[in-house]
Design a protein around this motif. Structure first.
Motif, PDB file in Angstrom:
ATOM      1  N   GLU A 158       0.813  -1.222   0.000  1.00 22.61           N
ATOM      2  CA  GLU A 158       0.000   0.000   0.000  1.00 22.61           C
ATOM      3  C   GLU A 158       0.846   1.272   0.000  1.00 22.61           C
ATOM      4  O   GLU A 158       0.810   2.054   0.948  1.00 22.61           O
ATOM      5  CB  GLU A 158      -0.940  -0.006   1.216  1.00 22.61           C
ATOM      6  CG  GLU A 158      -1.793  -1.261   1.214  1.00 22.61           C
ATOM      7  CD  GLU A 158      -3.053  -1.134   2.052  1.00 22.61           C
ATOM      8  OE1 GLU A 158      -3.349  -0.004   2.501  1.00 22.61           O
ATOM      9  OE2 GLU A 158      -3.741  -2.139   2.210  1.00 22.61           O
ATOM     10  N   PRO A 159       1.604   1.488  -1.067  1.00 21.01           N
ATOM     11  CA  PRO A 159       2.534   2.621  -1.085  1.00 21.01           C
ATOM     12  C   PRO A 159       1.842   3.986  -1.106  1.00 21.01           C
ATOM     13  O   PRO A 159       2.451   4.970  -0.698  1.00 21.01           O
ATOM     14  CB  PRO A 159       3.350   2.401  -2.360  1.00 21.01           C
ATOM     15  CG  PRO A 159       2.487   1.558  -3.225  1.00 21.01           C
ATOM     16  CD  PRO A 159       1.679   0.695  -2.302  1.00 21.01           C
ATOM     17  N   VAL A 160       0.598   4.066  -1.542  1.00 21.15           N
ATOM     18  CA  VAL A 160      -0.005   5.408  -1.641  1.00 21.15           C
ATOM     19  C   VAL A 160      -1.087   5.650  -0.586  1.00 21.15           C
ATOM     20  O   VAL A 160      -1.756   6.673  -0.614  1.00 21.15           O
ATOM     21  CB  VAL A 160      -0.586   5.676  -3.053  1.00 21.15           C
ATOM     22  CG1 VAL A 160       0.530   5.680  -4.084  1.00 21.15           C
ATOM     23  CG2 VAL A 160      -1.655   4.664  -3.418  1.00 21.15           C
ATOM     24  N   ALA A 161      -1.211   4.707   0.379  1.00 19.80           N
ATOM     25  CA  ALA A 161      -2.213   4.928   1.427  1.00 19.80           C
ATOM     26  C   ALA A 161      -1.883   6.211   2.174  1.00 19.80           C
ATOM     27  O   ALA A 161      -0.741   6.436   2.573  1.00 19.80           O
ATOM     28  CB  ALA A 161      -2.226   3.741   2.388  1.00 19.80           C
ATOM     29  N   GLY A 162      -2.858   7.068   2.315  1.00 18.52           N
ATOM     30  CA  GLY A 162      -2.667   8.301   3.081  1.00 18.52           C
ATOM     31  C   GLY A 162      -1.954   9.404   2.323  1.00 18.52           C
ATOM     32  O   GLY A 162      -1.587  10.421   2.910  1.00 18.52           O
ATOM     33  N   MET A 163      -1.717   9.206   1.033  1.00 14.14           N
ATOM     34  CA  MET A 163      -0.990  10.234   0.272  1.00 14.14           C
ATOM     35  C   MET A 163      -1.953  11.241  -0.364  1.00 14.14           C
ATOM     36  O   MET A 163      -3.101  10.913  -0.669  1.00 14.14           O
ATOM     37  CB  MET A 163      -0.175   9.591  -0.847  1.00 14.14           C
ATOM     38  CG  MET A 163       1.134   9.002  -0.362  1.00 14.14           C
ATOM     39  SD  MET A 163       2.167   8.570  -1.767  1.00 14.14           S
ATOM     40  CE  MET A 163       3.634   8.012  -0.913  1.00 14.14           C
ATOM     41  N   THR A 164      -1.455  12.431  -0.589  1.00 16.34           N
ATOM     42  CA  THR A 164      -2.238  13.418  -1.343  1.00 16.34           C
ATOM     43  C   THR A 164      -2.231  13.010  -2.811  1.00 16.34           C
ATOM     44  O   THR A 164      -1.460  12.146  -3.225  1.00 16.34           O
ATOM     45  CB  THR A 164      -1.614  14.813  -1.218  1.00 16.34           C
ATOM     46  OG1 THR A 164      -0.305  14.754  -1.810  1.00 16.34           O
ATOM     47  CG2 THR A 164      -1.486  15.236   0.234  1.00 16.34           C
ATOM     48  N   GLU A 165      -3.085  13.648  -3.586  1.00 17.61           N
ATOM     49  CA  GLU A 165      -3.162  13.312  -5.007  1.00 17.61           C
ATOM     50  C   GLU A 165      -1.822  13.552  -5.708  1.00 17.61           C
ATOM     51  O   GLU A 165      -1.359  12.742  -6.492  1.00 17.61           O
ATOM     52  CB  GLU A 165      -4.239  14.169  -5.665  1.00 17.61           C
ATOM     53  CG  GLU A 165      -5.338  13.336  -6.295  1.00 17.61           C
ATOM     54  CD  GLU A 165      -6.456  14.233  -6.779  1.00 17.61           C
ATOM     55  OE1 GLU A 165      -6.288  14.835  -7.855  1.00 17.61           O
ATOM     56  OE2 GLU A 165      -7.463  14.364  -6.055  1.00 17.61           O
ATOM     57  N   GLU A 166      -1.231  14.691  -5.352  1.00 13.51           N
ATOM     58  CA  GLU A 166       0.058  15.064  -5.925  1.00 13.51           C
ATOM     59  C   GLU A 166       1.119  14.003  -5.602  1.00 13.51           C
ATOM     60  O   GLU A 166       1.851  13.541  -6.476  1.00 13.51           O
ATOM     61  CB  GLU A 166       0.450  16.439  -5.352  1.00 13.51           C
ATOM     62  CG  GLU A 166       1.856  16.903  -5.662  1.00 13.51           C
ATOM     63  CD  GLU A 166       2.064  17.112  -7.162  1.00 13.51           C
ATOM     64  OE1 GLU A 166       1.082  17.476  -7.848  1.00 13.51           O
ATOM     65  OE2 GLU A 166       3.198  16.897  -7.634  1.00 13.51           O
ATOM     66  N   GLU A 167       1.136  13.614  -4.339  1.00  5.92           N
ATOM     67  CA  GLU A 167       2.105  12.606  -3.904  1.00  5.92           C
ATOM     68  C   GLU A 167       1.850  11.274  -4.609  1.00  5.92           C
ATOM     69  O   GLU A 167       2.782  10.572  -4.996  1.00  5.92           O
ATOM     70  CB  GLU A 167       2.025  12.402  -2.377  1.00  5.92           C
ATOM     71  CG  GLU A 167       2.673  13.534  -1.589  1.00  5.92           C
ATOM     72  CD  GLU A 167       2.437  13.417  -0.083  1.00  5.92           C
ATOM     73  OE1 GLU A 167       3.241  13.963   0.675  1.00  5.92           O
ATOM     74  OE2 GLU A 167       1.440  12.768   0.331  1.00  5.92           O
TER      75      GLU A 167
END
Lengths: 373, 256, 541
Positions: B182-191
């Protein structure tokens, strides 16, 4: 595991240097003021010199604990065990040397009913032999316990409590006469150390200076070690041991190395302490003694060697001073200090930053960053 | 660059066969067969409790299965090895929660991650000043886009930056199998966009990338192939676009 | 009146009594008159038989009868019993009393009556009978002990049955033992070998070390082969029972120590499972519980002395609440500020323990507290051999059992229990599901502390109570938690029983220190093999 503020990771270089310079100054001052200048206005009484020497050994002990707790994140509530081991071993050396070379029959032979010293005292009249044992025995005990614990991934609170249990059991054992180390009475009545009578003038300042020298050397060496890749690895273990394992490091060995080093340093501190107080008995193994070591480190700030040294000095100096006239108040003060530190100063005195103290005086002040928890 | 391993694209990097994992009475994975190939980014999706993280735990040696085999390159049996050994064999894993050494700087984090002397920690420490370490750190810093923050303590990085740093630490090791939980869990759209870029660039003929994710759009963007897990069983394998059409997958995800 | 007697008697004596009263009661008055007449008869044999019957009155006729018999015997000895003309009175300064009824005998001129003749032999029998009756009628233990010593020297009126009844009645444990021994030696001294064998077998029924010694002593001068064989067999049987009793006694005292450990460890385990915090002040919460029990006792002594016997029961809520309150304050003021810093909580709870010990030391003092021991925690029930199920230990076990059941119900059936289990398993998820995790922590901490308080209450009839008493328990309690596995009630019980048993088994042989060393080594070795504890909940961590 506690997240540790980034500034608590290693010593601030300035503070580290200040502590080192202060220690150096003491190394020069104590023999001077306690020896040739003892009659002058600034002269040290033997009592005061002795206290400085004792505190130096406490600071060394705190340094030992900080290595493993502050940097490795492994709390020991049983460092009194290693301290006492060093103390018992040097006591055996001094008694045996006094018996063999000085013809002084140790008290322990009288109240243990021995006509001669048992076999395990063999060779203790030799200082090099005793010294090697002071390094080896605590090192071996640390290795065995550390190996068993770290291998089975015992850590955190479990590890701390088991070290406490170990020390507690050692205390119970040493209180018994048949364990063979003097039981309740322990060992006392030392006559010589390295061929010098303990009552000789200069013995007190000499021991105090020696303790300071060892403390400074250990301080500098540990500082260098913690800035080295080994120290970095230790910090990585503290911050996220699982990550490090999944990067291919078997964390058993770095932990074990730091743990054994810490145990040996504590034993050296004990070996310096006992000749200065002239007695060793099982009370040194009481759990509260070991926990107090952790209090020094917590007060001074974990993960900063200068903090550990400062914490040990502040609390033990306070204790010497206060137990002189209000002995019954000391437990309350100690408990109060602990509670204030753990609730308000998670990084100990390091949280008392000059800018934070001055903050109310400034106009455009920014709120001081709250400790990350 | 300095590619040493000559692996044909499409060769099997990891083979899982007949895997069974249970905790007490609870069977997390009844019987799983799974393959990830070199040169591909392989997405693994599935609802909570589908056994995705358990599968990673088995591959990395954290959990011991009741039955089955896990082989790297078709020969190395990972089940007999402990966590550090598996990592050194070429399996890198990014945890779900960002896991970096907070008190160390970004650079130090990366330096620590490089194993020039996998045989011995002592030798590793002695080789700390090896120039290859510095070169490699610079490369990875560039790749994850944290060159400017090289000397910042990792503890004060933003959430997304910590995730990239952790991926960077794995890249230092040149893993054959890189697994991202889950590398993008909790990330902003940009991130998330930045991360997708990064993961696409990770695709390489000598590497298999395994991504576990909930975010379908993200998986669609990066994965060459997806496997849908449900209650420990693969119910679909193929392209993401086809997965969306699959009736069984729709039923699992959307109910009846 | 016969009913009161019945209650005091054991089954055997009750059966005899029943028989005796059925026959004797309707004719009691006639009986007494007969006895008096026999004493007055001047016939030596009749007098001796009458005196024996009087001595037996202690067994057969109840306490009123025993008192009457004693009066007659004493009058006979003191020559104030006067007989003549079919009349028997006791001469007292207030005037004569009829011997058979002790009612005033008006109009009787005692000068016309004479005291029955007493020869030396008869005097001895009378003295023995008097002592026997004192054994049944004296109020004080010391006077009864004196009487017992007397009958040991003068056995003329003594029978095994009388002694059996005396043993049954006796409340003082030491005196009871003396009487049992006396009875055994009486039985074993019978001139008829057949009776001696019967005696040996009868004595062997009650397998105590004392009876074994009595048989062994009797056999020392024995020449009859059959008696010797019976004796050897009986002793072997007693030895087996004694061995079994010893095992049971050890298990029992282990179980009582385990109960205290279990209470302390259960609290630790709940708190540790929930919050990852080891409460180093748990030992001091035990101390608080014990002190609360003591204060309850003092308060009741001052305000409601009539209820003093029940103070241990009344103290159950007091001890629990006092310790729970201290725990609650600890949690609110200190522990909750230390989330994610479990190592610091060790220091903090240690500091609190230091505060508690020294506060109690300064305010109450450091001497051992004196606890009143109501009847239900003193004495005990003999079970087998020398194994006596002592009431103080039974009390500890009962409190632990009660607390265990209460905790099980609380954790399994209540909303609070469900919250505790949920937060223990997954704090974040429980929080997200709307459980107030902070409040759950607080309540659980109070519960765990309260359980330690109950441990303090349970051990107050067993161990010394002083400010430093808690320090000895924390190490063993933690070992229970490590061994049992966090968050497992069954684990806590099994581990507490195991550690409790090791302590009591090792202690008498190698000493308390060896027991502690062994427990610690065991735990260290054990966690090599199973770091999560015996009964850790399985699952992904």
């Amino acid at each position: 595991m506690a997240k540790i503020q980034s500034d608590a990771r290693v010593d601030r270089p300035l503070l580290f240097r200040i502590v080192a310079i202060c220690l150096l100054a003491l190394i020069v001052a104590v023999p001077l003021l306690g020896g040739p200048l003892s009659g002058s206005a600034l002269g040290l009484t033997p009592y005061l010199a002795n206290i400085i020497g004792q505190i130096a050994t406490f600071a060394l002990l705190a340094l030992a604990l900080d290595l493993i707790w502050g940097f490795g994140g492994i709390l020991s509530l049983g460092h009194g065990l290693f301290f006492a081991m060093g103390g018992y071993l040097i006591a055996m050396h001094m008694l045996k040397a006094g018996y063999v070379y000085g013809g002084v029959t140790p008290d322990i032979m009288t109240f243990m009913g021995w006509t001669e010293l048992p076999a395990y005292w063999f060779g203790f009249e030799s200082f090099p032999y005793a010294f090697v044992l002071i390094l080896l025995v605590p090192g071996l005990v640390a290795f065995l316990y550390g190996w068993m614990s770290f291998r089975s991934r015992v850590s955190g609170v479990y590890f701390a409590i088991i070290t406490q249990a170990l020390t507690y059991v050692a205390m119970l054992l040493m209180y018994r006469n048949d364990t063979g180390f003097g039981g309740n009475n322990g060992m006392t009545g030392f006559s010589t150390l390295l061929g010098v009578p303990v009552g000789a003038p200069g013995m007190v300042t000499g021991l105090a200076t020696a303790s300071l020298v060892v403390l400074l050397l250990a301080f500098l060496a540990c500082g260098a070690l913690m800035r080295s890749p080994f120290g970095r690895l230790l910090i990585a273990i503290r911050d996220d041991e699982a990550r490090l394992r999944f990067l291919g490091y078997d964390t058993l060995w770095p932990k074990l190395a730091a743990w054994c080093l810490s145990g040996v340093l504590a034993a050296i501190a004990g070996a310096l302490y006992v000749p200065q107080v002239g007695i060793i008995n099982p009370r040194l193994l009481a759990p509260e003694v070991s926990i107090e070591i952790a209090v020094w480190v917590a007060l001074g700030g974990r993960g900063a060697l200068s903090g550990a040294v400062i914490g040990a000095i502040i609390i033990s100096a306070l204790k010497f001073w206060l137990t002189g006239f209000v002995p019954e108040a000391w437990p309350f003060i100690l408990a109060g200090v602990v509670l204030v530190v753990v609730t308000l100063l998670p990084n100990g005195l390091l949280d008392l930053k000059p800018q934070r103290l001055l903050a109310p005086l400034r106009r455009n002040r920014k709120p001081a960053p709250e400790p990350a928890e | 660059m300095n590619a040493v391993t000559m692996t044909a694209p499409g060769a099997q990097a990891i083979q899982i066969d007949g895997l069974r994992v249970s905790f007490g009475d609870f069977v997390a994975i009844p019987q799983l067969t799974f393959i990830a190939r070199y040169g591909e980014v392989h997405g693994v999706i599935g609802p909570n409790g589908a056994g995705k993280t358990t599968m990673l735990d088995v591959i990395t040696g954290k959990t011991r299965p009741k039955a089955g085999t896990v082989r790297l390159d078709g020969k190395v049996d990972l089940l007999g090895m402990d966590e550090p050994a598996i990592a050194l064999a070429g399996v890198g894993r990014k945890f779900q929660k960002p896991s970096v050494f907070e008190a160390l700087s970004v650079r130090e984090n990366l330096e620590t991650a490089l194993r020039l002397k996998p045989r011995s920690i002592l030798a590793e420490i002695r080789s700390w000043a090896d120039p290859r370490r510095g070169t490699r750190v610079a490369e990875v810093l560039e790749e994850i886009g944290l060159s400017d923050l090289a000397d910042t303590p990792a503890g004060i990085l933003a959430h997304g930056q910590k995730q990239w740093l952790e991926i960077g630490m794995l890249l230092m090791q040149r893993p054959k199998l890189l697994m991202l939980d889950e590398p993008v869990a909790g990330m902003t759209e940009e991130e998330t966009r930045h991360t997708a870029d990064l993961v696409r660039r990770l695709r390489s003929p000598e590497r298999a990338v395994l991504v576990i994710e909930h975010d379908m759009a993200f998986v669609e963007e990066i994965a060459d192939r997806v496997t849908v897990l449900h209650e420990g069983n693969p119910i679909f394998e193929g392209r993401m676009a086809d997965a969306r059409q699959d009736p069984l997958v729709r039923q699992v995800y959307l109910g009846r | 009146m016969p009913f009161r007697f019945l209650r005091l008697q054991g089954f055997l004596a009750a059966a005899i009594l029943l028989l005796a009263t059925l026959v004797a009661l309707p004719a009691a008055a006639q009986d007494r008159a007969d006895i008096v007449a026999e004493i007055c008869s001047g016939d030596f044999a009749a007098q001796q038989s009458a005196l024996s019957r009087l001595a037996g009155a202690g067994v057969e006729a109840g306490s009123e009868g025993a008192l009457w018999a004693r009066r007659i015997v004493e009058a006979f000895e003191g020559r104030s019993l006067r007989c003549g003309d079919g009349l028997a009175v006791i001469d007292t300064p207030d005037g004569p009393l009829r011997a058979s009824t002790l009612e005033p005998a008006e109009g009787v001129d005692t000068s016309t009556l004479s005291a029955p003749s007493v020869n030396l032999r008869l005097r001895a029998v009378a003295a023995s009978a008097g002592a026997v009756l004192r054994l049944f009628t004296e109020e004080s233990v010391a006077a009864r002990a004196e009487a017992a010593a007397y009958v040991d020297r003068r056995r003329e009126a003594l029978t095994p049955e009388i002694l059996a009844a005396a043993v049954e009645r006796e409340t003082d444990a030491a005196l009871r033992d003396t009487l049992s021994t006396l009875r055994a030696s009486l039985l074993l001294a019978d001139p008829d070998p057949v009776n001696r064998i019967a005696a040996i077998e009868a004595i062997a029924q009650d397998a105590t070390l004392r009876n074994r010694t009595a048989i062994a002593e009797a056999l020392a001068g024995e020449t009859d082969a059959a008696v010797l064989a019976a004796g050897e067999k009986a002793m072997a049987g007693i030895d087996r029972t004694l061995a079994l009793g010893k095992v049971l006694a050890t298990l029992y005292s282990g179980a009582s120590y385990a109960s205290v450990l279990f209470l302390a460890a259960l609290g630790l385990a709940i708190i540790f499972g929930l919050m990852g915090v080891i409460n180093l002040a748990q030992g001091e919460l035990i101390m608080i519980g014990a002190y609360a029990a003591w204060f309850t006792q003092e308060a009741i002594r001052a305000a409601l002395p009539g209820l003093l016997d029940y103070y241990l029961i009344l103290a159950i809520p007091v001890s629990f609440l006092a310790a729970a309150l201290v725990g609650l304050l600890m949690e609110v003021l200190v522990i909750r500020r230390l989330y994610d810093r479990p190592l610091m909580t060790l220091l903090a709870t240690w500091a609190i323990s230091l505060l508690l010990i020294n506060t109690v030391r300064v305010t109450v003092g450091s001497q051992n507290l004196e606890f009143y021991q109501p009847a239900y925690v003193s004495g005990g029930f003999p079970v087998l051999g020398d194994f006596i199920m002592t009431s103080n230990r039974l009390f500890a076990i009962a409190v632990a059992l009660f607390a265990f059941i209460a905790v099980v119900i609380l954790l399994r059936r209540s909303l609070f229990g469900m919250n505790v289990r949920a937060v223990t398993q997954n704090r974040a998820m429980a929080g997200a599901a709307g459980i107030d995790t902070r409040r759950t922590d607080m309540m659980a901490f109070a519960l765990g502390s309260g359980l330690a308080g109950l441990a303090g209450l349970a051990l107050s009839p067993l161990y010394n109570v002083n400010p430093g008493m808690g320090t000895g328990f924390i190490v063993d309690s933690f070992m229970v938690v490590v061994l049992g596995g966090v968050g497992s009630l069954v684990g806590a019980i099994v581990a507490a029983l195991g550690i409790g048993q090791i302590n009591v088994v090792i202690e008498p042989i190698y000493g308390a220190v060896a027991a502690k060393v062994l427990v610690l080594l065991l735990v260290i070795v054990f966690i090599q093999w199973r770091p999560e504890g015996l009964f850790a909940p399985k699952g992904r961590r």
